[in-house]
Design a protein around this motif. Structure first.
Motif, PDB file in Angstrom:
ATOM      1  N   VAL A   8       0.703  -1.242  -0.149  1.00  0.00           N
ATOM      2  CA  VAL A   8      -0.021  -0.079  -0.084  1.00  0.00           C
ATOM      3  C   VAL A   8       0.875   1.382  -0.155  1.00  0.00           C
ATOM      4  N   ASP A   9       1.991   1.452   0.893  1.00  0.00           N
ATOM      5  CA  ASP A   9       2.777   2.475   0.761  1.00  0.00           C
ATOM      6  C   ASP A   9       3.568   2.662  -0.371  1.00  0.00           C
ATOM      7  N   ARG A  10       3.803   1.502  -1.089  1.00  0.00           N
ATOM      8  CA  ARG A  10       4.609   1.654  -2.698  1.00  0.00           C
ATOM      9  C   ARG A  10       3.699   2.311  -3.547  1.00  0.00           C
ATOM     10  N   ALA A  11       2.428   1.952  -3.324  1.00  0.00           N
ATOM     11  CA  ALA A  11       1.518   2.380  -4.228  1.00  0.00           C
ATOM     12  C   ALA A  11       1.096   3.847  -3.969  1.00  0.00           C
ATOM     13  N   LEU A  12       1.047   4.318  -2.801  1.00  0.00           N
ATOM     14  CA  LEU A  12       0.537   5.634  -2.133  1.00  0.00           C
ATOM     15  C   LEU A  12       1.927   6.504  -2.900  1.00  0.00           C
ATOM     16  N   LEU A  32      -6.513  -0.278   3.069  1.00  0.00           N
ATOM     17  CA  LEU A  32      -6.401  -1.422   3.102  1.00  0.00           C
ATOM     18  C   LEU A  32      -7.481  -2.460   2.358  1.00  0.00           C
ATOM     19  N   PHE A  33      -8.741  -1.522   2.705  1.00  0.00           N
ATOM     20  CA  PHE A  33      -9.932  -2.289   1.669  1.00  0.00           C
ATOM     21  C   PHE A  33      -9.639  -2.175   0.404  1.00  0.00           C
ATOM     22  N   GLU A  34      -8.959  -0.961  -0.039  1.00  0.00           N
ATOM     23  CA  GLU A  34      -8.688  -0.640  -1.600  1.00  0.00           C
ATOM     24  C   GLU A  34      -7.818  -1.910  -2.030  1.00  0.00           C
ATOM     25  N   TYR A  35      -6.699  -2.050  -0.977  1.00  0.00           N
ATOM     26  CA  TYR A  35      -5.568  -3.051  -1.459  1.00  0.00           C
ATOM     27  C   TYR A  35      -6.475  -4.363  -1.633  1.00  0.00           C
ATOM     28  N   LEU A 133       2.048  -5.481 -10.160  1.00  0.00           N
ATOM     29  CA  LEU A 133       0.905  -5.553 -10.975  1.00  0.00           C
ATOM     30  C   LEU A 133      -0.254  -4.942  -9.685  1.00  0.00           C
ATOM     31  N   VAL A 134      -0.230  -5.589  -8.657  1.00  0.00           N
ATOM     32  CA  VAL A 134      -1.076  -4.974  -7.647  1.00  0.00           C
ATOM     33  C   VAL A 134      -0.666  -3.569  -7.334  1.00  0.00           C
ATOM     34  N   ILE A 135       0.420  -3.343  -7.098  1.00  0.00           N
ATOM     35  CA  ILE A 135       0.657  -1.819  -6.864  1.00  0.00           C
ATOM     36  C   ILE A 135       0.251  -0.831  -7.958  1.00  0.00           C
TER      37      ILE A 135
END
Length: 135
Positions: A8-12, A32-35, A133-135
């Motif tokens: 999540v932090d990497r995506a943010l 975390l729900f979005e993750y 891909l998830v990020i």
């Protein structure tokens, strides 16, 4: 070690937002729900090798009405989503389609059943391309 918060932090960071750092952050529950939503989608659209299992199913005796079916099997508790394929032979080469899924049970006319399915896998076990891909 890769965790949900690391991903999540990497995506943010990629979108220029502030990192959470831990699950007690004010917006952690929403992020975390979005993750989980993204992760569940990504794992549902492709049978990723790191999450794929093939196992024989346990036959259940007297599992209610078997009007159209000779046998009943219990689905594995770690099943994530719907089964990918059902096989009547241990070599798992030719999937069968004549089955019925109800709750945690699978009904079939085959004396033995092997199931290909996905399981929930901790992010530390994902290959790098899947994490990206998830990020």
């Amino acid at each position: 070690m890769t965790t949900r918060i690391n991903i999540v932090d990497r995506a943010l960071v990629k979108i220029g937002d502030a990192m959470l750092m831990d699950e007690s952050a004010p917006t952690a529950a929403e992020r975390l729900f979005e993750y989980e939503t993204v992760k569940d989608f990504v794992f549902s659209v492709f049978p990723w090798r790191c999450a794929k299992r093939v196992e024989p199913l346990e036959r259940v005796a007297n599992a209610g009405s078997l009007v159209h079916w000779q046998y009943c099997y219990r689905l594995p508790p770690e099943l994530n989503g719907d089964p990918r394929a059902v096989f009547a032979r241990s070599d798992v080469r030719d999937p069968i389609t004549g089955v019925d899924l109800r709750d945690e049970l699978l009904f079939a006319n085959s004396a033995e059943i092997w199931l290909q399915f996905s399981v929930d896998v901790h992010p530390r076990l994902w290959p790098g391309y899947l994490t990206a891909l998830v990020i």
